[in-house]
Structures are given as C-alpha cells and as structure tokens.
Design a protein around this motif. Structure first.
Motif, PDB file in Angstrom:
ATOM      1  N   PRO A 132      88.404  56.518  45.005  1.00  0.00           N
ATOM      2  CA  PRO A 132      88.729  55.764  46.219  1.00  0.00           C
ATOM      3  C   PRO A 132      87.846  54.531  46.379  1.00  0.00           C
ATOM      4  O   PRO A 132      86.622  54.620  46.339  1.00  0.00           O
ATOM      5  CB  PRO A 132      88.468  56.780  47.331  1.00  0.00           C
ATOM      6  N   LYS A 133      88.480  53.359  46.470  1.00  0.00           N
ATOM      7  CA  LYS A 133      87.807  52.076  46.656  1.00  0.00           C
ATOM      8  C   LYS A 133      86.838  51.725  45.532  1.00  0.00           C
ATOM      9  O   LYS A 133      85.927  50.907  45.716  1.00  0.00           O
ATOM     10  CB  LYS A 133      87.068  52.037  47.998  1.00  0.00           C
ATOM     11  N   GLY A 134      87.006  52.357  44.368  1.00  0.00           N
ATOM     12  CA  GLY A 134      86.104  52.068  43.271  1.00  0.00           C
ATOM     13  C   GLY A 134      86.477  52.808  42.016  1.00  0.00           C
ATOM     14  O   GLY A 134      87.622  53.219  41.822  1.00  0.00           O
ATOM     15  N   ASN A 135      85.498  52.990  41.143  1.00  0.00           N
ATOM     16  CA  ASN A 135      85.719  53.771  39.930  1.00  0.00           C
ATOM     17  C   ASN A 135      84.394  54.255  39.371  1.00  0.00           C
ATOM     18  O   ASN A 135      83.318  53.799  39.764  1.00  0.00           O
ATOM     19  CB  ASN A 135      86.501  52.962  38.872  1.00  0.00           C
ATOM     20  N   ALA A 136      84.485  55.210  38.474  1.00  0.00           N
ATOM     21  CA  ALA A 136      83.360  55.617  37.645  1.00  0.00           C
ATOM     22  C   ALA A 136      83.665  55.124  36.239  1.00  0.00           C
ATOM     23  O   ALA A 136      84.730  55.427  35.697  1.00  0.00           O
ATOM     24  CB  ALA A 136      83.192  57.132  37.659  1.00  0.00           C
ATOM     25  N   THR A 137      82.767  54.345  35.675  1.00  0.00           N
ATOM     26  CA  THR A 137      82.995  53.741  34.370  1.00  0.00           C
ATOM     27  C   THR A 137      81.927  54.220  33.394  1.00  0.00           C
ATOM     28  O   THR A 137      80.737  54.178  33.695  1.00  0.00           O
ATOM     29  CB  THR A 137      82.964  52.207  34.457  1.00  0.00           C
ATOM     30  N   VAL A 138      82.383  54.666  32.226  1.00  0.00           N
ATOM     31  CA  VAL A 138      81.469  55.103  31.181  1.00  0.00           C
ATOM     32  C   VAL A 138      81.594  54.136  30.006  1.00  0.00           C
ATOM     33  O   VAL A 138      82.691  53.934  29.476  1.00  0.00           O
ATOM     34  CB  VAL A 138      81.768  56.540  30.718  1.00  0.00           C
ATOM     35  N   ILE A 139      80.468  53.539  29.617  1.00  0.00           N
ATOM     36  CA  ILE A 139      80.414  52.634  28.480  1.00  0.00           C
ATOM     37  C   ILE A 139      79.750  53.379  27.326  1.00  0.00           C
ATOM     38  O   ILE A 139      78.619  53.859  27.456  1.00  0.00           O
ATOM     39  CB  ILE A 139      79.603  51.366  28.804  1.00  0.00           C
ATOM     40  N   LEU A 140      80.469  53.499  26.197  1.00  0.00           N
ATOM     41  CA  LEU A 140      80.003  54.316  25.081  1.00  0.00           C
ATOM     42  C   LEU A 140      79.830  53.475  23.821  1.00  0.00           C
ATOM     43  O   LEU A 140      80.752  52.753  23.418  1.00  0.00           O
ATOM     44  CB  LEU A 140      80.983  55.454  24.808  1.00  0.00           C
ATOM     45  N   GLN A 141      78.654  53.578  23.220  1.00  0.00           N
ATOM     46  CA  GLN A 141      78.355  52.851  21.987  1.00  0.00           C
ATOM     47  C   GLN A 141      78.869  53.641  20.785  1.00  0.00           C
ATOM     48  O   GLN A 141      78.498  54.804  20.598  1.00  0.00           O
ATOM     49  CB  GLN A 141      76.848  52.656  21.857  1.00  0.00           C
TER      50      GLN A 141
ATOM     51  N   SER B  79      76.806  57.333  25.392  1.00  0.00           N
ATOM     52  CA  SER B  79      76.585  56.471  26.555  1.00  0.00           C
ATOM     53  C   SER B  79      75.114  56.302  26.913  1.00  0.00           C
ATOM     54  O   SER B  79      74.794  55.830  28.003  1.00  0.00           O
ATOM     55  CB  SER B  79      77.334  57.029  27.781  1.00  0.00           C
ATOM     56  N   SER B  80      74.213  56.674  26.027  1.00  0.00           N
ATOM     57  CA  SER B  80      72.780  56.557  26.322  1.00  0.00           C
ATOM     58  C   SER B  80      72.366  55.086  26.397  1.00  0.00           C
ATOM     59  O   SER B  80      72.710  54.287  25.530  1.00  0.00           O
ATOM     60  CB  SER B  80      71.951  57.271  25.250  1.00  0.00           C
ATOM     61  N   GLY B  81      71.621  54.757  27.445  1.00  0.00           N
ATOM     62  CA  GLY B  81      71.096  53.408  27.618  1.00  0.00           C
ATOM     63  C   GLY B  81      69.883  53.441  28.517  1.00  0.00           C
ATOM     64  O   GLY B  81      69.481  54.497  29.024  1.00  0.00           O
TER      65      GLY B  81
ATOM     66  N   GLY C 139      73.639  46.850  31.902  1.00  0.00           N
ATOM     67  CA  GLY C 139      74.106  46.047  30.776  1.00  0.00           C
ATOM     68  C   GLY C 139      74.169  46.830  29.487  1.00  0.00           C
ATOM     69  O   GLY C 139      74.818  46.410  28.530  1.00  0.00           O
ATOM     70  N   ASP C 140      73.471  47.985  29.458  1.00  0.00           N
ATOM     71  CA  ASP C 140      73.531  48.868  28.294  1.00  0.00           C
ATOM     72  C   ASP C 140      74.735  49.803  28.400  1.00  0.00           C
ATOM     73  O   ASP C 140      75.396  49.882  29.438  1.00  0.00           O
ATOM     74  CB  ASP C 140      72.258  49.722  28.199  1.00  0.00           C
ATOM     75  N   ALA C 141      74.967  50.553  27.331  1.00  0.00           N
ATOM     76  CA  ALA C 141      75.900  51.669  27.412  1.00  0.00           C
ATOM     77  C   ALA C 141      75.393  52.629  28.484  1.00  0.00           C
ATOM     78  O   ALA C 141      74.195  52.726  28.737  1.00  0.00           O
ATOM     79  CB  ALA C 141      75.998  52.375  26.067  1.00  0.00           C
ATOM     80  N   GLY C 142      76.317  53.340  29.137  1.00  0.00           N
ATOM     81  CA  GLY C 142      75.884  54.270  30.172  1.00  0.00           C
ATOM     82  C   GLY C 142      76.950  54.518  31.215  1.00  0.00           C
ATOM     83  O   GLY C 142      78.114  54.128  31.057  1.00  0.00           O
ATOM     84  N   PHE C 143      76.530  55.160  32.291  1.00  0.00           N
ATOM     85  CA  PHE C 143      77.417  55.571  33.377  1.00  0.00           C
ATOM     86  C   PHE C 143      77.210  54.640  34.567  1.00  0.00           C
ATOM     87  O   PHE C 143      76.076  54.440  35.023  1.00  0.00           O
ATOM     88  CB  PHE C 143      77.107  57.013  33.772  1.00  0.00           C
ATOM     89  N   TYR C 144      78.317  54.096  35.094  1.00  0.00           N
ATOM     90  CA  TYR C 144      78.266  53.151  36.205  1.00  0.00           C
ATOM     91  C   TYR C 144      79.236  53.586  37.310  1.00  0.00           C
ATOM     92  O   TYR C 144      80.353  54.000  37.025  1.00  0.00           O
ATOM     93  CB  TYR C 144      78.691  51.751  35.757  1.00  0.00           C
TER      94      TYR C 144
ATOM     95  N   THR D 137      74.179  61.071  30.824  1.00  0.00           N
ATOM     96  CA  THR D 137      74.707  60.596  29.547  1.00  0.00           C
ATOM     97  C   THR D 137      75.886  61.445  29.084  1.00  0.00           C
ATOM     98  O   THR D 137      76.026  62.614  29.449  1.00  0.00           O
ATOM     99  CB  THR D 137      73.622  60.609  28.456  1.00  0.00           C
ATOM    100  N   ASP D 138      76.697  60.830  28.261  1.00  0.00           N
ATOM    101  CA  ASP D 138      77.921  61.450  27.738  1.00  0.00           C
ATOM    102  C   ASP D 138      77.975  61.155  26.244  1.00  0.00           C
ATOM    103  O   ASP D 138      77.885  59.989  25.831  1.00  0.00           O
ATOM    104  CB  ASP D 138      79.124  60.848  28.457  1.00  0.00           C
ATOM    105  N   LYS D 139      78.085  62.198  25.429  1.00  0.00           N
ATOM    106  CA  LYS D 139      78.163  62.019  23.980  1.00  0.00           C
ATOM    107  C   LYS D 139      79.375  62.767  23.447  1.00  0.00           C
ATOM    108  O   LYS D 139      79.548  63.951  23.717  1.00  0.00           O
ATOM    109  CB  LYS D 139      76.889  62.527  23.304  1.00  0.00           C
ATOM    110  N   LEU D 140      80.211  62.066  22.681  1.00  0.00           N
ATOM    111  CA  LEU D 140      81.424  62.647  22.117  1.00  0.00           C
ATOM    112  C   LEU D 140      81.404  62.495  20.605  1.00  0.00           C
ATOM    113  O   LEU D 140      81.239  61.386  20.089  1.00  0.00           O
ATOM    114  CB  LEU D 140      82.666  61.971  22.694  1.00  0.00           C
TER     115      LEU D 140
END
Length: 289
Positions: free
Chosen positions: A198-207, A220-222, A226-231, A250-253
């Motif tokens: 709602p009114k936003g998002n959860a964004t995961v950036i994965l290297q 997603s470790s950072g 500006g790094d990989a990670g959870f926003y 962190t999230d690792k796949l």
C-alpha cells in the motif's frame, strides 16, 4: 513535518511513518535503478495488476510455454567464463520460467516464528502478498507459477515482467513481484524484484554471481544505500518519495542441478542469523503428455 498518507490501515501508516522518520527522501529521476510500481491502499494481490494496467495504459500478455524472468541470461552481464559454466537447464529456467512446475518447502528459525506470524496476521492475509506459512512444511506443496508480461498499448514495448506464485491448494499468493535488471550506482548489473505494498513497495536488489560448481547465485548483501539489498519505498501524504535501506536483512538465492533436476534454495537472514529457508523443486512441463 512529513507524514504518511492518513486514510489507510493504521499498521500500514505506522510502517510508512517509520520509513519517513528513519529513511531518506529520494528523487525518482536521480534513482531510476531503484524505482518501481507502488500499490494502492485498496488492494494488492492480483488486483494490483489490474490497477497497474489501467494507471499506465498497459496490456496483459500471457505466454505460458515460453515466458521467462529474463529474456536472455546475457541480461545479467556475467563474464564469458561465468556464462559458460552455467548448465543449459539452469539457463533454460531463467529464460523459460513459466514452463516449470514449482514445489515448495519452508523452514523457520524458531526464534523468528513469532515475527513471521505477526507479519502474516497484520499484513500478508489482508493485502494478499507474501503469504509465507509460519509452520514448517514437511511435505512439498505445489505452487502455480505464472509469468505475466505487461506491454505498452500504444507501442507494444515491454514495460514489466511479473512473476505470480500462488499455493495451488488455497490460491493464496506467496509472491507477486515485478522482476527486471538494473544498474546500481557502482555500475554493477543486478536483479531487481519489486513487491507492491500500500502506497509503496518492498524492493530487493540482488547481485548475480556464479559459484565454484557453476551454480547461479543472487545475493542481496550490501553495506550502504546504493548497494544490493532490501529497500522500502513509499509516497507520503504530499506525494514525496521516501526510501529506507535495511542492510541487516539479506536474501540469497542459489539454483543447483543434480542429475538433471533443478532445486532453488532461498535463505533469508537478519543480522546474519537465518530467519527462514525456502526450498523449491523445479520441474519442467512436458507438453503433449
């Protein structure tokens, strides 16, 4: 004073106010690598897809037999050596994701089960997003897996690739995310997964990287914004954009192949302590059988 949008559920408002209070205000045009669609207060889940198509004049295109998270594995900008070390089956999964059946297991660290239960009751069941079971699943559960492409009605240009995963038995959505690649400020190419809220998002950036045994790894470790990670990202009551980077989560796949069978293992950690582990068995459909 910057205030979250008021006309919404209190638990959503307090979460957003936390992001505003402890995060940073961002300029979308200067942070395109991070930007992604936001949800509305009156529905996420599959309703979000309808709202997004109307809001941005998009058309839904479904191609069950060939749609992938990536148009090409080359989108990850891995080295020639890394690409050559990947198995053809792993590459096929990323390029033809919708052709695969998913079986799912989850295991929680008992320390974090209360946290998972709270998130489920306060958010997941209501917005039909991230419906992750709190109890350990001993027997694999079938998931439906659908790749949905959203294209511009006027130009036919691909705008978003959405991966919708639901429990086959209950129809509850475990993940409804928009997937793409992006270049973070360092210049590295990453995978971006956007989960509307709602009114936003959860964004995961994965290297992306490739392990010693040729297995693709998304991590997603950072350390800093500006790094990989959870926003978390959101709009406040005045339409300003805010973001909170959470390096402790962190999230690792990792996707591996053993005797022709693919398995994905996703590990979520908080302060380097395992919160939960998801296991997916990936089996390709054999059409015509």
């Amino acid at each position: 004073m910057n205030v979250a949008y008021r006309m919404q559920k209190f638990q959503d408002w307090i979460t957003q106010q936390w992001v505003i209070s402890f995060g940073r205000r961002v300029n979308p045009s200067q942070n395109l690598w991070l930007m992604g669609p936001f949800g509305e207060i009156n529905g996420i889940g599959e309703k979000f897809i309808e709202q997004l198509t109307e809001r941005e004049n998009l058309e839904i295109v479904k191609d069950f037999e060939s749609a992938g998270l990536l148009d090409s594995i080359n989108n990850l900008n891995l080295s020639v050596h890394e690409i050559s070390s990947l198995s053809k089956n792993v590459i096929d999964f990323y390029e033809n994701t919708s052709a695969y059946r998913l079986k799912f297991k989850v295991k929680w660290n008992p320390v974090f089960k209360l946290f998972g239960y709270s998130v489920n009751r306060l958010f997941s069941q209501r917005i039909n997003q991230l419906n992750i079971p709190v109890n350990r699943i001993h027997k694999s559960e079938d998931l439906t897996s659908e790749i949905i492409k959203l294209v511009c009605r006027e130009t036919g240009e691909l705008k978003y690739t959405l991966w919708l995963r639901k429990f086959r038995l209950t129809g509850k959505i475990i993940y409804s995310g928009i997937y793409s690649t992006c270049k973070v400020p360092s210049g590295n190419t990453c995978v971006k997964a956007v989960f509307p809220l709602p009114k936003g998002n959860a964004t995961v950036i994965l290297q992306p990287s490739v392990g010693d045994s040729g297995e693709p790894i998304l991590n997603s470790s950072g350390e800093r914004f500006g790094d990989a990670g959870f926003y978390f990202l959101l709009n406040d009551s005045k339409g300003n954009f805010w973001s909170k980077y959470i390096p402790s989560f962190t999230d690792k796949l990792t996707v591996t192949e053993n005797k022709g069978k693919l398995r994905a293992v996703q590990t979520l950690k908080l302060w380097n302590i395992t919160v939960s582990t998801f296991e997916y068995d990936l089996e390709k459909y054999h059409y015509g059988r």
